[in-house]
Design an enzyme around this catalytic site. Structure first.
Site, PDB file in Angstrom:
ATOM      1  N   ASN A  43       0.803  -1.238   0.000  1.00 19.78           N
ATOM      2  CA  ASN A  43       0.000   0.000   0.000  1.00 19.78           C
ATOM      3  C   ASN A  43       0.828   1.277   0.000  1.00 19.78           C
ATOM      4  O   ASN A  43       0.330   2.323  -0.411  1.00 19.78           O
ATOM      5  CB  ASN A  43      -1.011  -0.005   1.156  1.00 19.78           C
ATOM      6  CG  ASN A  43      -0.375   0.013   2.515  1.00 19.78           C
ATOM      7  OD1 ASN A  43       0.717  -0.525   2.710  1.00 19.78           O
ATOM      8  ND2 ASN A  43      -1.039   0.619   3.470  1.00 19.78           N
ATOM      9  N   GLU A  90       4.617  -3.590  12.236  1.00 15.14           N
ATOM     10  CA  GLU A  90       3.581  -2.564  12.077  1.00 15.14           C
ATOM     11  C   GLU A  90       2.426  -3.230  11.366  1.00 15.14           C
ATOM     12  O   GLU A  90       2.581  -3.692  10.234  1.00 15.14           O
ATOM     13  CB  GLU A  90       4.101  -1.388  11.246  1.00 15.14           C
ATOM     14  CG  GLU A  90       5.110  -0.523  11.965  1.00 15.14           C
ATOM     15  CD  GLU A  90       4.593   0.102  13.246  1.00 15.14           C
ATOM     16  OE1 GLU A  90       3.357   0.204  13.420  1.00 15.14           O
ATOM     17  OE2 GLU A  90       5.423   0.464  14.087  1.00 15.14           O
ATOM     18  N   CYS A 150      -3.108   1.950   6.712  1.00 18.28           N
ATOM     19  CA  CYS A 150      -3.310   1.403   8.060  1.00 18.28           C
ATOM     20  C   CYS A 150      -3.751   2.507   9.012  1.00 18.28           C
ATOM     21  O   CYS A 150      -4.281   2.233  10.079  1.00 18.28           O
ATOM     22  CB  CYS A 150      -2.068   0.689   8.555  1.00 18.28           C
ATOM     23  SG  CYS A 150      -0.613   1.699   8.560  1.00 18.28           S
TER      24      CYS A 150
HETATM   25  N1  LIG Z   1      -1.095  -2.229   8.181  1.00 12.77           N
HETATM   26  C1  LIG Z   1      -0.693  -2.120   6.953  1.00 12.77           C
HETATM   27  O1  LIG Z   1       0.063  -1.240   6.625  1.00 12.77           O
HETATM   28  C2  LIG Z   1      -1.153  -3.092   5.973  1.00 12.77           C
HETATM   29  C3  LIG Z   1      -2.161  -3.971   6.270  1.00 12.77           C
HETATM   30  N2  LIG Z   1      -2.565  -4.841   5.345  1.00 12.77           N
HETATM   31  C4  LIG Z   1      -3.682  -5.740   5.695  1.00 12.77           C
HETATM   32  O2  LIG Z   1      -3.339  -7.038   5.295  1.00 12.77           O
HETATM   33  C5  LIG Z   1      -4.327  -7.584   4.440  1.00 12.77           C
HETATM   34  C6  LIG Z   1      -3.696  -8.510   3.440  1.00 12.77           C
HETATM   35  O3  LIG Z   1      -2.714  -7.825   2.703  1.00 12.77           O
HETATM   36  P1  LIG Z   1      -1.383  -8.558   2.326  1.00 12.77           P
HETATM   37  O4  LIG Z   1      -0.587  -7.752   1.414  1.00 12.77           O
HETATM   38  O5  LIG Z   1      -1.713  -9.925   1.875  1.00 12.77           O
HETATM   39  O6  LIG Z   1      -0.656  -8.563   3.759  1.00 12.77           O
HETATM   40  P2  LIG Z   1       0.445  -9.552   4.256  1.00 12.77           P
HETATM   41  O7  LIG Z   1       0.647  -9.355   5.702  1.00 12.77           O
HETATM   42  O8  LIG Z   1       0.151 -10.905   3.783  1.00 12.77           O
HETATM   43  O9  LIG Z   1       1.729  -9.062   3.438  1.00 12.77           O
HETATM   44  C7  LIG Z   1       2.667  -8.101   3.885  1.00 12.77           C
HETATM   45  C8  LIG Z   1       4.070  -8.555   3.483  1.00 12.77           C
HETATM   46  O10 LIG Z   1       4.389  -9.777   4.155  1.00 12.77           O
HETATM   47  C9  LIG Z   1       4.725 -10.791   3.212  1.00 12.77           C
HETATM   48  N3  LIG Z   1       4.368 -12.095   3.731  1.00 12.77           N
HETATM   49  C10 LIG Z   1       3.226 -12.805   3.507  1.00 12.77           C
HETATM   50  N4  LIG Z   1       3.266 -13.982   4.155  1.00 12.77           N
HETATM   51  C11 LIG Z   1       4.449 -14.026   4.819  1.00 12.77           C
HETATM   52  C12 LIG Z   1       5.075 -14.972   5.674  1.00 12.77           C
HETATM   53  N5  LIG Z   1       4.493 -16.126   5.984  1.00 12.77           N
HETATM   54  N6  LIG Z   1       6.295 -14.702   6.175  1.00 12.77           N
HETATM   55  C13 LIG Z   1       6.905 -13.535   5.893  1.00 12.77           C
HETATM   56  N7  LIG Z   1       6.371 -12.595   5.069  1.00 12.77           N
HETATM   57  C14 LIG Z   1       5.157 -12.825   4.554  1.00 12.77           C
HETATM   58  C15 LIG Z   1       3.979 -10.374   1.966  1.00 12.77           C
HETATM   59  O11 LIG Z   1       4.486 -11.003   0.818  1.00 12.77           O
HETATM   60  P3  LIG Z   1       3.513 -11.198  -0.474  1.00 12.77           P
HETATM   61  O12 LIG Z   1       3.205  -9.844  -0.953  1.00 12.77           O
HETATM   62  O13 LIG Z   1       4.368 -11.940  -1.405  1.00 12.77           O
HETATM   63  O14 LIG Z   1       2.328 -11.951   0.024  1.00 12.77           O
HETATM   64  C16 LIG Z   1       4.204  -8.871   1.991  1.00 12.77           C
HETATM   65  O15 LIG Z   1       5.498  -8.556   1.542  1.00 12.77           O
HETATM   66  C17 LIG Z   1      -4.992  -6.365   3.846  1.00 12.77           C
HETATM   67  O16 LIG Z   1      -6.270  -6.649   3.434  1.00 12.77           O
HETATM   68  C18 LIG Z   1      -4.947  -5.415   4.994  1.00 12.77           C
HETATM   69  O17 LIG Z   1      -6.015  -5.666   5.852  1.00 12.77           O
HETATM   70  C19 LIG Z   1      -1.970  -4.907   4.122  1.00 12.77           C
HETATM   71  C20 LIG Z   1      -0.984  -4.064   3.769  1.00 12.77           C
HETATM   72  C21 LIG Z   1      -0.495  -3.067   4.680  1.00 12.77           C
HETATM   73  O1  LIG Z   2      -0.846   7.651   6.840  1.00 10.62           O
HETATM   74  C1  LIG Z   2       0.298   7.617   6.437  1.00 10.62           C
HETATM   75  O2  LIG Z   2       0.892   8.633   6.023  1.00 10.62           O
HETATM   76  C2  LIG Z   2       1.079   6.328   6.459  1.00 10.62           C
HETATM   77  C3  LIG Z   2       0.183   5.137   6.456  1.00 10.62           C
HETATM   78  C4  LIG Z   2       0.925   3.868   6.396  1.00 10.62           C
HETATM   79  O3  LIG Z   2       2.096   3.824   6.613  1.00 10.62           O
HETATM   80  C5  LIG Z   2       0.234   2.617   6.067  1.00 10.62           C
HETATM   81  O4  LIG Z   2      -0.938   2.623   5.734  1.00 10.62           O
HETATM   82  O5  LIG Z   2       0.903   1.564   6.106  1.00 10.62           O
END
Ligand SMILES: NC(=O)C1=CN([C@@H]2O[C@H](COP(=O)(O)OP(=O)(O)OC[C@H]3O[C@@H](n4cnc5c(N)ncnc54)[C@H](OP(=O)(O)O)[C@@H]3O)[C@@H](O)[C@H]2O)C=CC1
Ligand SMILES: O=C(O)CCC(=O)C(=O)O
Length: 477
Positions: A150, A248, A282
């Site tokens: 994201n 995070e 997030c």
């Molecule tokens: N708080 C935040 O900033 C974020 C929250 N999310 C939440 O997560 C949900 C799913 O999104 P998603 O992108 O799938 O999030 P994930 O937690 O699956 O992915 C985040 C990162 O972790 C990697 N990853 C996945 N599985 C593993 C593992 N077993 N061990 C180590 N690394 C791993 C992913 O790789 P790969 O991309 O190859 O799967 C990616 O690089 C969203 O719908 C949202 O709710 C998502 C993005 C950011």
């Molecule tokens: O709100 C922002 O500027 C950062 C948000 C963020 O880091 C995220 O969604 O993972």
């Protein structure tokens, strides 16, 4: 056939056992590129190269580190249009937001160029005569950085820059959905003159590359941003090799609107916080907690402005909200829209819009109750639950009724309520008359409860994760 984009291991661009296609969520028929998808051997080679390169990188002193980070910042700025366009094309963020994120990444690298020169220790007298004590900061060694889709350049920047500034070597695994921006950043770091092995890029799936990184004994720390289940799994797996972890994760961020709020300001803050970047932040305001006296006027104006938002392709002029990142994420969002109706909310918007990509109209879930799933679970889409409350005390109680604690906001004209909220809300970041999302690059970022684990990211506080403390005693003789 599209050119294959390679991993960077030990200073060489190398292929992998597999490949992965990168497609545009505004139009999935647009193939952006084909990217190497690594495996366990690639991680092992990258970690070994990093371990070999790290000592000289640290012992070379802070000046080469500061110079490298400064050059990276300038190169990102020089290529901002190209990087921002790639970011918008592969993630779906509208171009102005993508360009702003790219410039923010440059600012982060420049900030840590300065921080490389400011790593301070402490000198204390010993309780023993002729003995001096120094408390030093040493790098962790090799760190594994796992990032989400994201913020495909800002989040890598705020992990890579402090890691390198404080003398660590890096193995970077970007999200599978957004390898294009990560690859451009890796090109820049390489072209800026980063010594071989100090920075390694291993693209590939989380299950293969991410999990292997977490298990690798050559790696001393993992910094991760992403979902709660993945974060929990990483914490458990990292315990096997006693790695330091920084996680995070999600948010269900409350935005309180009190009767004495400035209505246009409150609506603007909620529109931005809930729906900009398609709600895929997030820090998004996903719970709007609104006092009864302003509720109806607030909902009427927010709905009007929300429905006027132009949803469209990320690179199209005039688009205000881009697509959802993937078909799977869109299906998940639509399930929550259906759930909101099942739980008894009145839903405005939230429809799949069809067209070339994964477009969804922003949604408000009116009449939400704090206990509903749509008011408790992170959706990560353009959806906000509206909860009506009687007074400030109830608003604060509802705001704190969450497993998460990342960001929290209040719109009010009352200094007393603003102050009581700042002190009473259980969140790592508090905003007064500002959106819950959209943070500065030079101050700590992170939350409480289920949102974050370990030391804070960003600003000078990043030194806590990327270094370890060494206590040295010397006897003068
Ligand atoms: N708080 C935040 O900033 C974020 C929250 N999310 C939440 O997560 C949900 C799913 O999104 P998603 O992108 O799938 O999030 P994930 O937690 O699956 O992915 C985040 C990162 O972790 C990697 N990853 C996945 N599985 C593993 C593992 N077993 N061990 C180590 N690394 C791993 C992913 O790789 P790969 O991309 O190859 O799967 C990616 O690089 C969203 O719908 C949202 O709710 C998502 C993005 C950011
Ligand atoms: O709100 C922002 O500027 C950062 C948000 C963020 O880091 C995220 O969604 O993972």
């Amino acid at each position: 056939m599209s050119e294959l984009h390679l991993n960077l291991i030990a200073g060489q661009w190398v292929g992998a056992e597999d490949t992965s296609e990168n497609r545009n969520p505004s139009d999935p028929s647009d193939l952006i590129g084909v990217y190497a998808s690594g495996g366990a051997d690639d991680v092992a080679r990258a970690a070994a190269a990093a371990a070999t390169a790290q000592t000289a990188w640290f012992e070379g002193g802070p000046q080469p580190r500061a110079d490298l980070l400064d050059r990276i910042a300038s190169m990102i700025e020089a290529r901002a249009q190209e990087i921002g366009t790639m970011l918008a094309r592969e993630e779906g963020k509208i171009l102005p937001e993508a360009l702003a994120e790219t410039r923010r990444a440059a600012q982060i690298f420049r900030f840590y160029a300065g921080e490389a020169l400011r790593v301070a220790g402490e000198a204390l007298p010993s309780v023993r005569p002729q003995v001096d004590i120094e408390i030093l900061r040493a790098p962790l060694g090799v760190v594994g950085l796992i990032t989400p889709w994201n913020f495909p350049i800002a989040i890598p920047a705020w992990k890579i820059a402090p890691a390198l500034a404080y003398g660590n070597a890096v193995v970077f695994k970007p999200a599978d959905l957004t390898p294009g921006t990560a690859h451009l950043l890796a090109q820049i770091i390489h072209q800026a003159g980063c010594p071989a092995g100090v920075f390694n890029l291993v693209m590939g799936s989380g299950a293969r590359v991410g999990a292997t990184l977490v298990a690798d004994p050559q790696i001393s720390g993992i910094s991760f941003t992403g979902s709660v289940p993945t974060g929990r799994g990483i914490a458990r797996a990292a315990a096997e090799t006693m790695k330091k972890v920084q996680l995070e994760m999600g948010g269900k961020n409350p935005m309180v609107v009190l009767d004495d709020a400035d209505l246009p300001l409150a609506v603007a803050a909620c529109l931005n916080g809930a729906f900009f970047s398609t709600g895929q932040r997030c820090t998004a305001s996903s719970r709007l907690i609104v006092q009864a006296g302003i509720h109806d006027a607030f909902v009427a104006e927010l709905s009007r402005q929300m429905q006027a938002l132009r949803v469209g392709p990320a690179l199209a002029e005039g688009s205000q909200i881009g697509p959802v990142v993937s078909a799977a994420q869109l299906q998940g969002n639509l399930r929550y829209v259906a759930l909101a109706r099942d739980e008894g909310c009145t839903v405005i918007g939230g429809d799949a819009l069809g067209g070339t990509g994964y477009f969804q109209s922003p949604a408000l879930f009116l009449g939400a109750d704090p206990a509903m799933r749509v008011a408790q679970e992170e959706i990560f889409g353009p959806c906000a639950a509206v909860i009506k409350v009687d007074d400030f005390d109830q608003a604060l109680t509802v705001a704190n009724d969450s497993a998460f604690g990342l960001s929290a906001g209040i719109c009010t004209g009352s200094l007393r309520h603003a102050r009581a909220f700042k002190h009473g809300v259980k969140a790592g970041m508090v905003m007064v008359n500002l959106p819950t999302a959209g943070v500065d690059y030079h101050v700590p970022f992170g939350g409480t409860k289920g949102s974050s684990h370990g030391a804070r990211e960003q600003g000078r506080h990043a030194v806590e994760f990327y270094t370890t403390v060494k206590t040295s005693y010397s006897y003068a003789g």
